[in-house]
Design a protein around this motif. Sequence first.
Motif, mmCIF file in Angstrom:
data_model
loop_
_atom_site.group_PDB
_atom_site.id
_atom_site.type_symbol
_atom_site.label_atom_id
_atom_site.label_comp_id
_atom_site.label_asym_id
_atom_site.label_seq_id
_atom_site.Cartn_x
_atom_site.Cartn_y
_atom_site.Cartn_z
ATOM 1 N N SER A 17 57.540 69.773 28.012
ATOM 2 C CA SER A 17 57.962 69.723 26.702
ATOM 3 C C SER A 17 58.631 68.764 26.451
ATOM 4 O O SER A 17 58.991 68.164 25.098
ATOM 5 C CB SER A 17 58.567 71.039 26.371
ATOM 6 O OG SER A 17 59.591 71.128 26.748
ATOM 7 N N SER A 22 66.577 74.409 27.338
ATOM 8 C CA SER A 22 65.638 75.406 26.981
ATOM 9 C C SER A 22 66.150 75.950 25.515
ATOM 10 O O SER A 22 67.332 75.781 25.184
ATOM 11 C CB SER A 22 65.530 76.599 27.874
ATOM 12 O OG SER A 22 66.782 77.227 27.948
ATOM 13 N N PRO A 23 65.459 76.801 24.919
ATOM 14 C CA PRO A 23 65.809 77.341 23.769
ATOM 15 C C PRO A 23 67.144 78.180 23.883
ATOM 16 O O PRO A 23 67.717 78.319 22.851
ATOM 17 C CB PRO A 23 65.009 78.314 22.873
ATOM 18 C CG PRO A 23 63.330 77.656 23.649
ATOM 19 C CD PRO A 23 63.967 77.321 25.105
ATOM 20 N N CYS A 37 66.549 70.338 22.730
ATOM 21 C CA CYS A 37 65.883 71.504 21.604
ATOM 22 C C CYS A 37 66.700 71.418 20.556
ATOM 23 O O CYS A 37 67.915 72.058 20.489
ATOM 24 C CB CYS A 37 65.527 72.745 22.279
ATOM 25 S SG CYS A 37 64.618 72.478 23.696
ATOM 26 N N LYS A 111 56.128 81.360 14.999
ATOM 27 C CA LYS A 111 56.542 81.246 16.642
ATOM 28 C C LYS A 111 57.334 79.738 16.765
ATOM 29 O O LYS A 111 56.644 78.833 16.298
ATOM 30 C CB LYS A 111 55.199 81.228 17.592
ATOM 31 C CG LYS A 111 54.565 82.244 17.278
ATOM 32 C CD LYS A 111 54.972 83.829 17.789
ATOM 33 C CE LYS A 111 53.995 84.722 17.882
ATOM 34 N NZ LYS A 111 54.642 85.840 18.237
ATOM 35 N N ASP A 113 59.433 77.171 19.465
ATOM 36 C CA ASP A 113 59.615 76.833 20.888
ATOM 37 C C ASP A 113 60.491 75.415 20.875
ATOM 38 O O ASP A 113 60.843 75.303 19.790
ATOM 39 C CB ASP A 113 58.220 76.478 21.490
ATOM 40 C CG ASP A 113 58.536 76.787 23.085
ATOM 41 O OD1 ASP A 113 59.405 76.835 23.818
ATOM 42 O OD2 ASP A 113 57.353 76.636 23.634
ATOM 43 N N CYS A 114 60.633 74.845 21.978
ATOM 44 C CA CYS A 114 61.406 73.870 22.019
ATOM 45 C C CYS A 114 60.683 72.523 21.301
ATOM 46 O O CYS A 114 59.922 72.195 21.617
ATOM 47 C CB CYS A 114 61.562 73.227 23.614
ATOM 48 S SG CYS A 114 62.601 71.957 23.762
#
Length: 163
Positions: A17, A22-23, A37, A111, A113-114
């Motif tokens: 990614s 991370s989130p 992120c 949804k 995500d990062c």
Amino acid sequence: MEISRAVLTAAVVFAISGCATSPNGAEAPGPQNTQACVAASEADIASLFDRWNSSLQTGNPRAVAANYAENSVLLATLSNKPRTTREEQIDYFEHFLANKPSGKINSRTIKIDCNTAIDIGLYTFTLGKTGQEAKARYTFTYKWDGKQWLITTQHSSFMPEKE
């Protein structure tokens, strides 16, 4: 020392990614990870449709195309041709905007995500030129470019069944 499969999988996901964290804020391994992120809520992502819909109201195809990232893909409801360049997207919106469209979300799932997000659901477009309504399914994918969220893919298609 043995690394668990879950930890290894998480490390690979973060590396792919391109995120440094991370989130949940944990450090991701790997030298290529340079971007953190960005925090985003469902309301933040939902507002991106509102931004796009507002740009439709300008009647300016370039204003609409400004919502899309470079190398984005537009699979529009009213065109059989995938629009993969800025010029092709502007061309599509030159024709679409002539109908004076305005969209309204009927249902959605978001949804996050990062530095990526997906908004998928059902919407209805009212064509101001004729008053006709068009119900369709949609998917918008977004990516944070370091300054703003931009559309990376958009797919829209008419509902297959009449209500």
